[in-house]
Scaffold this motif. Structure first.
Motif, PDB file in Angstrom:
ATOM      1  N   LEU A  78      -6.782   3.382   4.011  1.00  0.00           N
ATOM      2  CA  LEU A  78      -6.524   4.070   2.747  1.00  0.00           C
ATOM      3  C   LEU A  78      -5.849   3.063   1.817  1.00  0.00           C
ATOM      4  CD1 LEU A  78      -5.518   7.681   2.256  1.00  0.00           C
ATOM      5  CD2 LEU A  78      -4.123   6.004   1.119  1.00  0.00           C
ATOM      6  N   ASP A  89       0.606   4.238  -6.141  1.00  0.00           N
ATOM      7  CA  ASP A  89       0.042   5.361  -5.386  1.00  0.00           C
ATOM      8  C   ASP A  89       1.091   5.942  -4.444  1.00  0.00           C
ATOM      9  OD1 ASP A  89      -2.885   5.290  -6.196  1.00  0.00           O
ATOM     10  OD2 ASP A  89      -2.525   3.213  -5.616  1.00  0.00           O
ATOM     11  N   GLY A  90       1.331   7.221  -4.598  1.00  0.00           N
ATOM     12  CA  GLY A  90       2.357   7.880  -3.794  1.00  0.00           C
ATOM     13  C   GLY A  90       3.735   7.287  -4.057  1.00  0.00           C
ATOM     14  N   ASN A  91       3.868   6.622  -5.191  1.00  0.00           N
ATOM     15  CA  ASN A  91       5.138   5.951  -5.553  1.00  0.00           C
ATOM     16  C   ASN A  91       5.619   5.071  -4.400  1.00  0.00           C
ATOM     17  OD1 ASN A  91       7.444   5.306  -7.058  1.00  0.00           O
ATOM     18  ND2 ASN A  91       8.592   7.049  -6.235  1.00  0.00           N
ATOM     19  N   GLY A  95       7.113   8.137   2.162  1.00  0.00           N
ATOM     20  CA  GLY A  95       5.723   8.320   1.732  1.00  0.00           C
ATOM     21  C   GLY A  95       4.771   7.531   2.615  1.00  0.00           C
ATOM     22  N   SER A 113       4.610   8.994   6.025  1.00  0.00           N
ATOM     23  CA  SER A 113       3.835  10.237   6.176  1.00  0.00           C
ATOM     24  C   SER A 113       2.336   9.934   6.198  1.00  0.00           C
ATOM     25  CB  SER A 113       4.216  11.269   5.111  1.00  0.00           C
ATOM     26  OG  SER A 113       3.385  11.171   3.984  1.00  0.00           O
ATOM     27  N   LEU A 114       1.921   8.882   5.499  1.00  0.00           N
ATOM     28  CA  LEU A 114       0.507   8.479   5.571  1.00  0.00           C
ATOM     29  C   LEU A 114       0.184   7.963   6.979  1.00  0.00           C
ATOM     30  CD1 LEU A 114       0.055   6.665   2.126  1.00  0.00           C
ATOM     31  CD2 LEU A 114      -0.830   8.914   2.790  1.00  0.00           C
ATOM     32  N   GLY A 122      -0.059  10.676   9.339  1.00  0.00           N
ATOM     33  CA  GLY A 122      -1.306  11.419   9.128  1.00  0.00           C
ATOM     34  C   GLY A 122      -2.525  10.686   9.655  1.00  0.00           C
ATOM     35  N   PHE A 169      -3.552   7.639   8.773  1.00  0.00           N
ATOM     36  CA  PHE A 169      -4.147   6.686   7.828  1.00  0.00           C
ATOM     37  C   PHE A 169      -3.617   5.272   8.091  1.00  0.00           C
ATOM     38  CE2 PHE A 169      -4.089  10.765   5.470  1.00  0.00           C
ATOM     39  CZ  PHE A 169      -5.452  10.891   5.224  1.00  0.00           C
ATOM     40  N   VAL A 176      -2.690   6.866 -12.240  1.00  0.00           N
ATOM     41  CA  VAL A 176      -1.709   7.103 -11.178  1.00  0.00           C
ATOM     42  C   VAL A 176      -0.310   6.694 -11.645  1.00  0.00           C
ATOM     43  CG1 VAL A 176      -0.959   6.323  -8.891  1.00  0.00           C
ATOM     44  CG2 VAL A 176      -3.336   7.025  -9.247  1.00  0.00           C
ATOM     45  N   GLN A 230       2.813   9.218 -12.118  1.00  0.00           N
ATOM     46  CA  GLN A 230       4.069   9.010 -11.401  1.00  0.00           C
ATOM     47  C   GLN A 230       5.250   9.028 -12.374  1.00  0.00           C
ATOM     48  OE1 GLN A 230       4.965   8.830  -8.250  1.00  0.00           O
ATOM     49  NE2 GLN A 230       2.982   8.800  -7.226  1.00  0.00           N
ATOM     50  N   ASN A 268       3.284  13.242  -8.061  1.00  0.00           N
ATOM     51  CA  ASN A 268       3.123  12.276  -6.968  1.00  0.00           C
ATOM     52  C   ASN A 268       1.649  11.921  -6.705  1.00  0.00           C
ATOM     53  OD1 ASN A 268       3.834  10.523  -4.963  1.00  0.00           O
ATOM     54  ND2 ASN A 268       4.219  12.100  -3.422  1.00  0.00           N
ATOM     55  N   ALA A 269       1.033  11.306  -7.721  1.00  0.00           N
ATOM     56  CA  ALA A 269      -0.385  10.953  -7.679  1.00  0.00           C
ATOM     57  C   ALA A 269      -0.684   9.874  -6.648  1.00  0.00           C
ATOM     58  CB  ALA A 269      -0.812  10.459  -9.059  1.00  0.00           C
ATOM     59  N   LEU A 270      -1.844   9.981  -6.032  1.00  0.00           N
ATOM     60  CA  LEU A 270      -2.312   8.976  -5.081  1.00  0.00           C
ATOM     61  C   LEU A 270      -3.800   8.768  -5.352  1.00  0.00           C
ATOM     62  CD1 LEU A 270      -1.215   8.505  -1.505  1.00  0.00           C
ATOM     63  CD2 LEU A 270      -3.657   8.635  -1.904  1.00  0.00           C
ATOM     64  N   GLY A 271      -4.144   7.569  -5.795  1.00  0.00           N
ATOM     65  CA  GLY A 271      -5.529   7.280  -6.204  1.00  0.00           C
ATOM     66  C   GLY A 271      -6.450   7.060  -5.031  1.00  0.00           C
ATOM     67  N   ASP A 288     -11.546   5.637   0.688  1.00  0.00           N
ATOM     68  CA  ASP A 288     -10.155   5.751   1.142  1.00  0.00           C
ATOM     69  C   ASP A 288      -9.982   6.988   2.013  1.00  0.00           C
ATOM     70  OD1 ASP A 288      -8.808   3.477  -0.354  1.00  0.00           O
ATOM     71  OD2 ASP A 288      -9.854   4.517  -1.967  1.00  0.00           O
ATOM     72  N   GLY A 289      -9.514   6.769   3.221  1.00  0.00           N
ATOM     73  CA  GLY A 289      -9.366   7.882   4.152  1.00  0.00           C
ATOM     74  C   GLY A 289     -10.700   8.531   4.464  1.00  0.00           C
ATOM     75  N   SER A 327      -4.817  16.943   4.363  1.00  0.00           N
ATOM     76  CA  SER A 327      -3.558  16.429   4.925  1.00  0.00           C
ATOM     77  C   SER A 327      -2.767  15.665   3.854  1.00  0.00           C
ATOM     78  CB  SER A 327      -3.806  15.588   6.188  1.00  0.00           C
ATOM     79  OG  SER A 327      -3.972  14.235   5.886  1.00  0.00           O
ATOM     80  N   PHE A 375       1.078  14.892  -1.734  1.00  0.00           N
ATOM     81  CA  PHE A 375       0.414  13.964  -2.653  1.00  0.00           C
ATOM     82  C   PHE A 375      -0.563  14.723  -3.559  1.00  0.00           C
ATOM     83  CE2 PHE A 375       1.360  11.389   1.179  1.00  0.00           C
ATOM     84  CZ  PHE A 375       2.137  10.395   0.597  1.00  0.00           C
TER      85      PHE A 375
END
Lengths: 261, 261
Positions: free
Chosen positions: A97, A103-105, A132, A135-136, A139, A141, B86, B90, B95-98, B103-104, B135, B141
């Protein structure tokens, strides 16, 4: 006992050569989870800059990131380089990912203050969001970081990938036993730059100082070494510098860094 | 009762205008979680193409994505456009995640077979990974998708952002009550294209057919409408087409789509 995580920084010379890149990604994909990858993309960024009529400006090996150059590195690092790596890793069964620090700060930085040199939109890391990123990882990733951070106020910043690797490794040290691996084309730090078999197996700060005095540490290696000792001093369990091969085969020589002799 | 999620697709004309983009992102950031954003970036991609000496080729409003063009759209969609959005979100506390579809492994597609037209590296969506996206949402996110997917074999593919929005919405329908919102500069589907107050408030498939016959649905709107009805037929609770303002203020007219009269 803490769970282990490996943070691998891959050098541009490997990633920007399709054959070497594929071999590296195959090795990385086979490493056990959890793991994190950090990459740059400087040569491709310079090539795109030239093609767009924006001559790349470098001072002491660092890129001067004016507004146009920031757009170029954002396109190359977070776009082209990151997504190619992610797609290739996915094809190898690794649940990659891609992330910038925005991304996700995940990584906040401050714009480097103007000193004698104005580096422009270059960021010095302020804080890594270990929750953050954690947690990825939890999960399932595999975070793949490019060399971009943000200032939390909407501004992207160009940030050295070696430093991102060490700071991410340090932040993960709270929850994990972390191994940080700077992976490149050489077998490690060499006694004789011309002889790939002259790997210095162990380096501590005292030996490092001596090697620098002897002129045996190449200029480009110094920030990597400084980042390495910084990481060891801040809770990272193990730091190594070596060839992709040594990721797979521990019998392959590489340079191990330690704080004590 | 299922938890609600909103999937917003934002049009290029909004995102590629700094002022409109900022206003939109402020509105989006204020929407309650969970939420998902999908964006394109076509105009910027065409501009970069031109600058790099790769003339953009369009057929029926769709981009012909040869290898060079794929690099351009990867740089613009996943790099420049996605990371700017993103970073701005933020800064607004969202809490954006591009994400690209690689990805994933979030969106797998197949390369469109060559028909009368060879669209090149264009992807038709095969599968959306609702577990992976779910998830990320559960982790707090806000996924921000650009218009790229992958084939699972290492190949990135250019994919229509309207379709990504509807397919992501459908996949989330398994676990959530989903509202899909196509957000653009107009107030909705208009009876008279010149009159922004002539919003058609409700459209069902029968009415849609009639409007197409009357020539009242612009060519560019047809895939959006088809995606909308497809989403409604596959478990999405609500689909709307309208101005950014109507996201904030439900009294603002917009077009609501439904399967029944």
């Amino acid at each position: 006992m803490k769970k282990e995580v490996i943070v691998v920084k891959i050098g541009g010379n490997v990633l920007e050569d399709p054959e070497k890149s594929q071999a590296f990604l195959e090795t990385f994909a086979q490493l056990p989870n959890p793991k994190v990858l950090v990459h740059g993309g400087g040569k491709t960024a310079s090539a795109l800059s030239e093609r767009m009529g924006i001559p790349p400006k470098m001072v002491n090996g660092r890129r001067i990131t004016d507004a146009d150059t920031l757009e170029v590195v954002t396109m190359v690092y977070a776009g082209l380089a990151n997504k190619k790596v992610v797609a290739q890793l996915q094809a190898l069964g690794c649940n990659a990912l891609g992330l910038s620090g925005a991304d996700g700060n995940s990584i906040q930085a401050v714009k480097r203050p103007k000193g004698q040199i104005d580096y422009g939109f270059a960021g010095d890391i302020k804080e890594v969001n270990c929750c953050g990123i954690g947690s990825l990882i939890a999960g399932g990733f595999v975070p793949v970081f490019c060399a971009l951070t943000h200032d939390g106020k909407g501004q992207l910043l160009n940030t050295n990938a070696d430093t991102i690797a060490s700071e991410v490794a340090i932040s993960l040290g709270e929850g994990y036993s972390v191994k940080l691996y700077y992976c490149f084309e050489k077998n490690g730090v060499l006694n004789d730059i011309e002889d790939d078999d002259s790997v210095i197996r162990d380096i501590n700060p005292k030996k490092y100082e001596k090697l620098v005095m002897q002129g045996k540490i190449a200029a480009g290696m110094i920030p990597k070494m400084d980042n390495s000792f910084h990481a060891l001093a801040h809770g990272v369990s193990e730091v190594a510098i070596g060839h992709v091969r040594s990721l797979q085969n521990p019998a392959q020589p590489y340079t191990k860094l330690s704080l004590h002799s």
